[in-house]
Motif scaffolding. Structure first.
Motif, PDB file in Angstrom:
ATOM      1  N   ILE A   1       0.848  -1.188   0.000  1.00 46.36           N
ATOM      2  CA  ILE A   1       0.000   0.000   0.000  1.00 46.36           C
ATOM      3  C   ILE A   1       0.889   1.247   0.000  1.00 46.36           C
ATOM      4  CG2 ILE A   1      -1.699   1.347   1.303  1.00 46.36           C
ATOM      5  CD1 ILE A   1      -2.858  -1.190   0.181  1.00 46.36           C
ATOM      6  N   GLY A   2       0.544   2.215  -0.850  1.00 47.52           N
ATOM      7  CA  GLY A   2       1.158   3.540  -0.798  1.00 47.52           C
ATOM      8  C   GLY A   2       0.072   4.538  -0.427  1.00 47.52           C
ATOM      9  N   ILE A   3       0.303   5.319   0.619  1.00 41.33           N
ATOM     10  CA  ILE A   3      -0.689   6.291   1.090  1.00 41.33           C
ATOM     11  C   ILE A   3      -0.194   7.696   0.768  1.00 41.33           C
ATOM     12  CG2 ILE A   3      -1.932   7.200   3.093  1.00 41.33           C
ATOM     13  CD1 ILE A   3      -1.573   4.472   4.428  1.00 41.33           C
ATOM     14  N   ILE A   4      -0.988   8.436  -0.002  1.00 43.10           N
ATOM     15  CA  ILE A   4      -0.625   9.791  -0.398  1.00 43.10           C
ATOM     16  C   ILE A   4      -1.646  10.774   0.163  1.00 43.10           C
ATOM     17  CG2 ILE A   4      -1.853   9.618  -2.614  1.00 43.10           C
ATOM     18  CD1 ILE A   4       0.386  11.383  -3.830  1.00 43.10           C
ATOM     19  N   GLN A   5      -1.154  11.914   0.621  1.00 40.51           N
ATOM     20  CA  GLN A   5      -2.032  12.950   1.171  1.00 40.51           C
ATOM     21  C   GLN A   5      -1.394  14.312   0.905  1.00 40.51           C
ATOM     22  OE1 GLN A   5      -2.552  13.113   5.483  1.00 40.51           O
ATOM     23  NE2 GLN A   5      -4.714  13.499   5.216  1.00 40.51           N
ATOM     24  N   ASN A   6      -2.204  15.228   0.359  1.00 34.40           N
ATOM     25  CA  ASN A   6      -1.717  16.566   0.030  1.00 34.40           C
ATOM     26  C   ASN A   6      -0.448  16.523  -0.821  1.00 34.40           C
ATOM     27  OD1 ASN A   6      -3.795  17.768   1.593  1.00 34.40           O
ATOM     28  ND2 ASN A   6      -2.575  17.525   3.449  1.00 34.40           N
ATOM     29  N   GLY A   7      -0.419  15.565  -1.749  1.00 29.97           N
ATOM     30  CA  GLY A   7       0.700  15.476  -2.676  1.00 29.97           C
ATOM     31  C   GLY A   7       1.923  14.762  -2.155  1.00 29.97           C
ATOM     32  N   LYS A   8       1.938  14.408  -0.868  1.00 27.39           N
ATOM     33  CA  LYS A   8       3.101  13.746  -0.263  1.00 27.39           C
ATOM     34  C   LYS A   8       2.809  12.268  -0.025  1.00 27.39           C
ATOM     35  CE  LYS A   8       6.270  15.568   1.676  1.00 27.39           C
ATOM     36  NZ  LYS A   8       7.685  15.832   1.300  1.00 27.39           N
ATOM     37  N   LEU A   9       3.756  11.430  -0.379  1.00 22.18           N
ATOM     38  CA  LEU A   9       3.640  10.013  -0.046  1.00 22.18           C
ATOM     39  C   LEU A   9       4.033   9.856   1.412  1.00 22.18           C
ATOM     40  CD1 LEU A   9       3.052   7.212  -1.416  1.00 22.18           C
ATOM     41  CD2 LEU A   9       5.520   6.897  -1.398  1.00 22.18           C
ATOM     42  N   ILE A  10       3.055   9.550   2.251  1.00 27.10           N
ATOM     43  CA  ILE A  10       3.343   9.528   3.690  1.00 27.10           C
ATOM     44  C   ILE A  10       3.672   8.135   4.210  1.00 27.10           C
ATOM     45  CG2 ILE A  10       2.061  11.634   4.175  1.00 27.10           C
ATOM     46  CD1 ILE A  10      -0.272   9.982   5.085  1.00 27.10           C
ATOM     47  N   LYS A  11       3.392   7.102   3.399  1.00 31.62           N
ATOM     48  CA  LYS A  11       3.707   5.752   3.865  1.00 31.62           C
ATOM     49  C   LYS A  11       3.683   4.760   2.716  1.00 31.62           C
ATOM     50  CE  LYS A  11       4.361   3.136   7.646  1.00 31.62           C
ATOM     51  NZ  LYS A  11       5.391   3.386   8.671  1.00 31.62           N
ATOM     52  N   GLU A  12       4.679   3.906   2.649  1.00 29.56           N
ATOM     53  CA  GLU A  12       4.642   2.693   1.837  1.00 29.56           C
ATOM     54  C   GLU A  12       4.784   1.524   2.793  1.00 29.56           C
ATOM     55  OE1 GLU A  12       6.262   2.965  -2.689  1.00 29.56           O
ATOM     56  OE2 GLU A  12       7.800   3.051  -1.141  1.00 29.56           O
ATOM     57  N   ILE A  13       3.856   0.585   2.726  1.00 26.88           N
ATOM     58  CA  ILE A  13       3.864  -0.510   3.699  1.00 26.88           C
ATOM     59  C   ILE A  13       3.255  -1.748   3.071  1.00 26.88           C
ATOM     60  CG2 ILE A  13       1.656   0.277   4.687  1.00 26.88           C
ATOM     61  CD1 ILE A  13       2.713  -0.728   7.428  1.00 26.88           C
ATOM     62  N   SER A  14       3.805  -2.900   3.376  1.00 30.31           N
ATOM     63  CA  SER A  14       3.259  -4.151   2.861  1.00 30.31           C
ATOM     64  C   SER A  14       1.995  -4.508   3.623  1.00 30.31           C
ATOM     65  CB  SER A  14       4.280  -5.284   3.008  1.00 30.31           C
ATOM     66  OG  SER A  14       4.465  -5.610   4.380  1.00 30.31           O
ATOM     67  N   MET A  15       1.091  -5.219   2.966  1.00 31.46           N
ATOM     68  CA  MET A  15      -0.130  -5.643   3.646  1.00 31.46           C
ATOM     69  C   MET A  15       0.197  -6.586   4.795  1.00 31.46           C
ATOM     70  SD  MET A  15      -2.879  -4.157   2.710  1.00 31.46           S
ATOM     71  CE  MET A  15      -3.831  -5.193   3.801  1.00 31.46           C
TER      72      MET A  15
END
Length: 308
Positions: A203-217
């Protein structure tokens, strides 16, 4: 690490607004990568940059080990995509649209059209004009077009939009099959987090243009814990009883009516009986487990699903 997609400090600015801000994503070959974030977070803009529809202001994109440059579209022969609203030649049939797609992609196995139309549930409507298609049928056709040339990489922006629950289930199974049987790497965005959770490896979580987290399920699953959620009409008294009557210390007040109880040594029926005997009104009480949605809200501070 063998990555199908990498971005390095990718940035896009529209009218002095930074919509993608120094984003570094890493999509492993052969995985399904779920790209999630609120509306306006920058998901579609980043996906457009991946397939050369939009040029970044700075940073670089590496796909299949090669840097993406503005005048090189050769790599698109290896990529299937859906970005925002799909467009077709409305006066032509679905079959004719796919036939044309084969022509300009230089893909000569047109016999595969029949199989693809069947896989997305459109075979009986293959010779209808696209103008007669519903929104959901057009979305199915867009998926058919994206996978028609057997691409190594699929970039799918909200591919299950407009589909009914049965259609969502069918497409979920199709994406899994493409990934497991053909090794197709899939980069998929969706606001339906429960669907992403069922198929994604990372999963890649993006908010306000910034990637705030990449994490495996698999790492997200480590955050999953069982708990009891109770909705009552007197939170203060309920907390007092949990602590002093039932000996439960590990709980959290979530709102003016809701408590999450993480200490599970007491059965739900015992907690419920204690509350009722003391005159507390219980609107609901149930055992739950944290999900990707819970994790997403924790990371982003988002409040409601509708804002995704």
């Amino acid at each position: 690490m063998n990555y199908t997609i990498e971005t390095h400090n990718l940035k896009k600015i529209y009218k002095d607004k930074v919509v993608v801000n120094d984003v570094n994503i890493h999509v492993k070959k052969g995985e399904i990568y779920g790209f999630v974030g609120p509306n306006g977070a920058g998901k579609s803009t980043l996906m457009k940059m991946l397939i050369n529809l939009v040029q970044p202001n700075s940073g670089e994109i590496i796909i299949f080990g090669n840097k993406v440059i503005s005048n090189n579209f050769e790599m698109l022969k290896r990529i299937g995509s859906i970005i925002e609203n799909p467009y077709f030649y409305e006066k032509l049939t679905a079959r004719q649209n796919l036939d044309l797609h084969c022509e300009y992609m230089g893909y000569h196995n047109k016999s595969y059209i029949e199989e693809i139309m069947a896989s997305v549930g459109l075979l009986k409507d293959a010779d209808k004009k696209v103008s007669q298609y519903s929104l959901g049928m057009k979305q199915r056709l867009a998926i058919a077009r994206a996978i028609l040339t057997k691409p190594e990489l699929l970039i799918l922006d909200e591919p299950i939009n407009a589909l009914d629950p049965e259609g969502i289930r069918e497409m979920r199974e199709l994406f899994r099959k493409l990934n497991t049987d053909y090794g197709t790497t899939i980069f998929i965005s969706s606001h339906i987090l429960s669907e992403v959770e069922q198929i994604a490896d990372t999963i890649g979580i993006i908010q306000n243009g910034k990637l705030i987290k990449e994490i495996s399920m698999s790492d997200i699953h480590k955050y999953k814990t069982d708990y009891v959620e109770v909705d009552v009409d007197n939170v203060e008294l309920a907390c007092y009883l949990l602590e002093h009557k039932l000996g439960i210390q590990d709980f959290k007040v979530i709102s003016e009516n809701r408590i999450e109880i993480y200490d599970l040594r007491k059965e739900v029926k015992e907690i419920s009986a204690t509350f009722v005997q003391t005159g507390i009104g219980i609107n609901s009480i149930r055992r739950k487990q944290n999900s990707l949605e819970d994790y997403f809200f924790q990371i982003t501070g988002a409040k409601v699903v509708e804002n995704l």
